[in-house]
Design a protein around this motif. Sequence first.
Motif, mmCIF file in Angstrom:
data_model
loop_
_atom_site.group_PDB
_atom_site.id
_atom_site.type_symbol
_atom_site.label_atom_id
_atom_site.label_comp_id
_atom_site.label_asym_id
_atom_site.label_seq_id
_atom_site.Cartn_x
_atom_site.Cartn_y
_atom_site.Cartn_z
ATOM 1 N N GLU A 1 38.950 42.101 39.068
ATOM 2 C CA GLU A 1 37.731 42.117 38.266
ATOM 3 C C GLU A 1 37.242 43.544 38.124
ATOM 4 O OE1 GLU A 1 33.319 39.941 38.142
ATOM 5 O OE2 GLU A 1 34.746 39.506 39.753
ATOM 6 N N LEU A 2 36.941 43.948 36.901
ATOM 7 C CA LEU A 2 36.511 45.320 36.636
ATOM 8 C C LEU A 2 35.050 45.338 36.225
ATOM 9 C CD1 LEU A 2 37.140 48.336 36.274
ATOM 10 C CD2 LEU A 2 37.788 47.815 33.896
ATOM 11 N N GLY A 3 34.226 45.929 37.081
ATOM 12 C CA GLY A 3 32.820 46.083 36.741
ATOM 13 C C GLY A 3 32.601 47.359 35.938
ATOM 14 N N GLU A 4 31.521 47.389 35.173
ATOM 15 C CA GLU A 4 31.222 48.560 34.335
ATOM 16 C C GLU A 4 31.011 49.803 35.185
ATOM 17 O OE1 GLU A 4 27.727 49.806 31.237
ATOM 18 O OE2 GLU A 4 28.642 47.834 30.984
ATOM 19 N N GLU A 5 30.426 49.635 36.371
ATOM 20 C CA GLU A 5 30.156 50.785 37.236
ATOM 21 C C GLU A 5 31.451 51.455 37.669
ATOM 22 O OE1 GLU A 5 27.604 51.965 41.263
ATOM 23 O OE2 GLU A 5 27.999 49.859 40.784
ATOM 24 N N HIS B 1 35.010 48.808 48.043
ATOM 25 C CA HIS B 1 33.902 49.471 47.374
ATOM 26 C C HIS B 1 34.477 50.420 46.335
ATOM 27 C CE1 HIS B 1 30.494 52.261 46.819
ATOM 28 N NE2 HIS B 1 29.757 51.211 47.109
ATOM 29 N N LEU B 2 33.763 50.585 45.238
ATOM 30 C CA LEU B 2 34.294 51.437 44.166
ATOM 31 C C LEU B 2 34.555 52.857 44.648
ATOM 32 C CD1 LEU B 2 31.869 53.463 42.867
ATOM 33 C CD2 LEU B 2 31.001 51.261 42.133
ATOM 34 N N ALA C 1 38.483 43.750 43.869
ATOM 35 C CA ALA C 1 37.120 44.248 43.713
ATOM 36 C C ALA C 1 36.209 43.725 44.821
ATOM 37 C CB ALA C 1 36.572 43.851 42.350
ATOM 38 N N SER C 2 36.465 42.516 45.283
ATOM 39 C CA SER C 2 35.612 41.908 46.300
ATOM 40 C C SER C 2 35.799 42.539 47.678
ATOM 41 C CB SER C 2 35.895 40.411 46.392
ATOM 42 O OG SER C 2 37.269 40.180 46.699
ATOM 43 N N THR D 1 43.121 44.158 34.387
ATOM 44 C CA THR D 1 42.658 43.068 35.236
ATOM 45 C C THR D 1 43.640 41.902 35.170
ATOM 46 O OG1 THR D 1 41.306 42.151 33.445
ATOM 47 C CG2 THR D 1 40.230 43.677 34.953
ATOM 48 N N ASN E 1 30.925 54.083 30.373
ATOM 49 C CA ASN E 1 32.377 53.965 30.375
ATOM 50 C C ASN E 1 32.945 54.165 28.966
ATOM 51 O OD1 ASN E 1 31.323 51.650 29.289
ATOM 52 N ND2 ASN E 1 32.601 50.237 30.452
ATOM 53 N N GLU F 1 34.392 51.281 36.141
ATOM 54 C CA GLU F 1 35.030 51.873 34.969
ATOM 55 C C GLU F 1 34.382 53.215 34.625
ATOM 56 O OE1 GLU F 1 36.614 50.414 30.573
ATOM 57 O OE2 GLU F 1 34.950 49.363 31.540
#
Length: 323
Positions: free
Chosen positions: A156-160, A82-83, A78-79, A177, A276, A162
């Motif tokens: 790491e999974l961000g809400e955005e 970009h999504l 994730a780091s 994850t 999500n 997902e």
Amino acid sequence: MLWNREEKYTEIPYERESELEDAVNEVKDALFGSTRIYLDDKKKIGQKGGTNNLPDGYLIDLTNKQDPKIFVVENDLASHQHLKHIAVQILEFSLAFETSKVKVKNIIKEMLQKRADKWRKCESFAQKNGYENVDYLLESIIHKKDSFNALLIIDELGEELETVLISRFKFPVEVTTLKRYKSDSGKMLYEFEPFLNEVAEDTEKVDISDIDTIVIPAREDGFKEVFIDKNCWYAIRLNSSMIPKIKYIAAYQVAPVSAITHIAEVKSIEQWNDTNKYILHFTEPAEKIRKVPLGTRKGKAPQSPRYSSRDKIIHAKSLEDVF
């Protein structure tokens, strides 16, 4: 930090994608379970002159005897990504997969042939479930309608992210994850939820191939105002690969009722308000059924959506018969 009286474990972020790939291989048996086969050879798929991609691996899922699947696997940090990049990568995987199914089948077959134990597992599954051989098994999985499934393994999974994965694709995308921790003495710990763990917990009493119902816990106000009056239920988290199987929704009314009391046929499942989560619309008002009470084991009361079958619910004497 993870801590016990002997040692403390500090999270060690992955610096390179290859480190995440090594971690996946380290935990793959516990992560995927005994009915799935993880193949991590990197082979380019797609047509010459068209969309070409290099998946990080493939997961053959033999859990459902009536509907075995193959997931194309992408490992990402994730780091570092970009999504938008992750979403585009998965979309390109789907396009390459759809335009080169013969190539995909041959790649997976070659990987299995290099792993005698994995080949034997597929061979045994084929013999027990009406497939002539492994070649025909792979052919049947890959060439059936809507055969593409994606699995994203990320630190790491961000809400955005997902939410983007739910809203942008018509095919299933599962996300897992995987974090790692290290003690002062050098011992490693890995943090993850086993793949489709929610489904695995619900298949003690019902075969995964028979699942067709989602059971949701409902409080009195929400049950009446939404489930009964609006003929829908919303803000539900679902495994994307399970969505095609959901034909019904059942309501478990929490205490003091403590029982499954109603069931409805599902007309559609859609993303809920750019989140999500999902909303399930009913075909018609929910049907009141003979109560399925909690029974003697209070731990069976659903705290979140659970999977089962309509037939199992209709004939159950208590929740102990449902899941």
